[in-house]
Scaffold this motif. Structure first.
Motif, mmCIF file in Angstrom:
data_model
loop_
_atom_site.group_PDB
_atom_site.id
_atom_site.type_symbol
_atom_site.label_atom_id
_atom_site.label_comp_id
_atom_site.label_asym_id
_atom_site.label_seq_id
_atom_site.Cartn_x
_atom_site.Cartn_y
_atom_site.Cartn_z
ATOM 1 N N ARG A 1 0.834 -1.212 0.000
ATOM 2 C CA ARG A 1 0.000 0.000 0.000
ATOM 3 C C ARG A 1 0.862 1.254 0.000
ATOM 4 O O ARG A 1 0.602 2.198 -0.751
ATOM 5 N N THR A 2 1.911 1.271 0.822
ATOM 6 C CA THR A 2 2.801 2.429 0.871
ATOM 7 C C THR A 2 3.476 2.658 -0.468
ATOM 8 O O THR A 2 3.541 3.792 -0.954
ATOM 9 N N LEU A 3 3.988 1.602 -1.081
ATOM 10 C CA LEU A 3 4.644 1.732 -2.382
ATOM 11 C C LEU A 3 3.663 2.207 -3.456
ATOM 12 O O LEU A 3 4.014 3.029 -4.297
ATOM 13 N N ALA A 4 2.446 1.691 -3.415
ATOM 14 C CA ALA A 4 1.436 2.103 -4.390
ATOM 15 C C ALA A 4 1.076 3.574 -4.201
ATOM 16 O O ALA A 4 0.953 4.318 -5.182
ATOM 17 N N MET A 5 0.924 4.003 -2.964
ATOM 18 C CA MET A 5 0.584 5.408 -2.712
ATOM 19 C C MET A 5 1.717 6.336 -3.138
ATOM 20 O O MET A 5 1.471 7.399 -3.688
ATOM 21 N N ARG A 6 2.968 5.925 -2.893
ATOM 22 C CA ARG A 6 4.104 6.737 -3.341
ATOM 23 C C ARG A 6 4.128 6.834 -4.857
ATOM 24 O O ARG A 6 4.406 7.893 -5.410
ATOM 25 N N ALA A 7 3.856 5.735 -5.513
ATOM 26 C CA ALA A 7 3.857 5.740 -6.979
ATOM 27 C C ALA A 7 2.740 6.622 -7.513
ATOM 28 O O ALA A 7 2.929 7.351 -8.484
ATOM 29 N N ILE A 8 1.594 6.553 -6.879
ATOM 30 C CA ILE A 8 0.456 7.365 -7.315
ATOM 31 C C ILE A 8 0.760 8.846 -7.128
ATOM 32 O O ILE A 8 0.488 9.665 -7.982
ATOM 33 N N ARG A 9 1.351 9.177 -6.031
ATOM 34 C CA ARG A 9 1.663 10.580 -5.757
ATOM 35 C C ARG A 9 2.898 11.071 -6.502
ATOM 36 O O ARG A 9 3.168 12.262 -6.522
ATOM 37 N N GLY A 10 3.671 10.161 -7.040
ATOM 38 C CA GLY A 10 4.867 10.551 -7.774
ATOM 39 C C GLY A 10 6.030 10.934 -6.883
ATOM 40 O O GLY A 10 6.972 11.580 -7.325
ATOM 41 N N THR A 11 5.979 10.520 -5.627
ATOM 42 C CA THR A 11 7.041 10.889 -4.703
ATOM 43 C C THR A 11 8.096 9.802 -4.546
ATOM 44 O O THR A 11 9.083 10.004 -3.858
ATOM 45 N N TYR A 12 7.885 8.678 -5.171
ATOM 46 C CA TYR A 12 8.826 7.582 -5.002
ATOM 47 C C TYR A 12 10.217 7.966 -5.504
ATOM 48 O O TYR A 12 11.213 7.760 -4.818
ATOM 49 N N LEU A 13 10.318 8.529 -6.696
ATOM 50 C CA LEU A 13 11.625 8.911 -7.233
ATOM 51 C C LEU A 13 12.287 9.979 -6.388
ATOM 52 O O LEU A 13 13.500 9.951 -6.171
ATOM 53 N N GLU A 14 11.501 10.908 -5.904
ATOM 54 C CA GLU A 14 12.065 11.954 -5.056
ATOM 55 C C GLU A 14 12.603 11.353 -3.762
ATOM 56 O O GLU A 14 13.662 11.761 -3.279
ATOM 57 N N ALA A 15 11.907 10.395 -3.184
ATOM 58 C CA ALA A 15 12.382 9.738 -1.961
ATOM 59 C C ALA A 15 13.685 8.988 -2.224
ATOM 60 O O ALA A 15 14.597 9.010 -1.389
#
Length: 123
Positions: free
Chosen positions: A90-104
């Motif tokens: 769920r956390t990974l999916a939410m990060r991907a949806i928000r587009g913050t994964y690459l920034e993190a």
């Protein structure tokens, strides 16, 4: 895969006409299905094997039209995940949806490299 008994959808002809692709998918299926019971129990390999099995069953549903079978098998494979795994998904999916994964990932890389150029903060 080289069986005309099932509806193979628009891309089925590509698989059916290519002996190399048909053979690769056949052997890949055997390896995945034979190794699945052992590999899914490994803590790190679970994250590789589960998406492969999901893709396999989605392929069966799409190319062969066996949707009920595929849905049942995908549901059965979720038994191997713990509550912590579901929270991580769920956390990974939410990060991907928000587009913050690459920034993190970039922030983590900057923290890990103390000699990084401070002027180049954005790339």
């Amino acid at each position: 895969m080289r069986n005309n008994e099932y509806d193979m959808a628009p891309f089925g002809a590509v698989i059916y006409d290519s002996a190399l692709l048909g053979t690769a998918l056949t052997y890949g299926t055997i390896v995945l299905q034979a190794g699945f019971p052992f590999l899914i129990l490994h803590k790190r390999l679970k994250w590789v094997v589960a998406p492969a099995a999901l893709s396999f069953h989605l392929g069966i549903a799409y190319f062969m039209g066996l949707t009920w079978f595929s849905e049942t098998m995908m549901a059965a494979e979720t038994v191997f995940f713990t509550d912590t795994d579901y929270r991580r998904i769920r956390t990974l999916a939410m990060r991907a949806i928000r587009g913050t994964y690459l920034e993190a990932v970039r922030r983590r890389a900057r923290r890990a490299d103390p000699f990084a150029d401070p002027a180049n903060r954005h790339g």
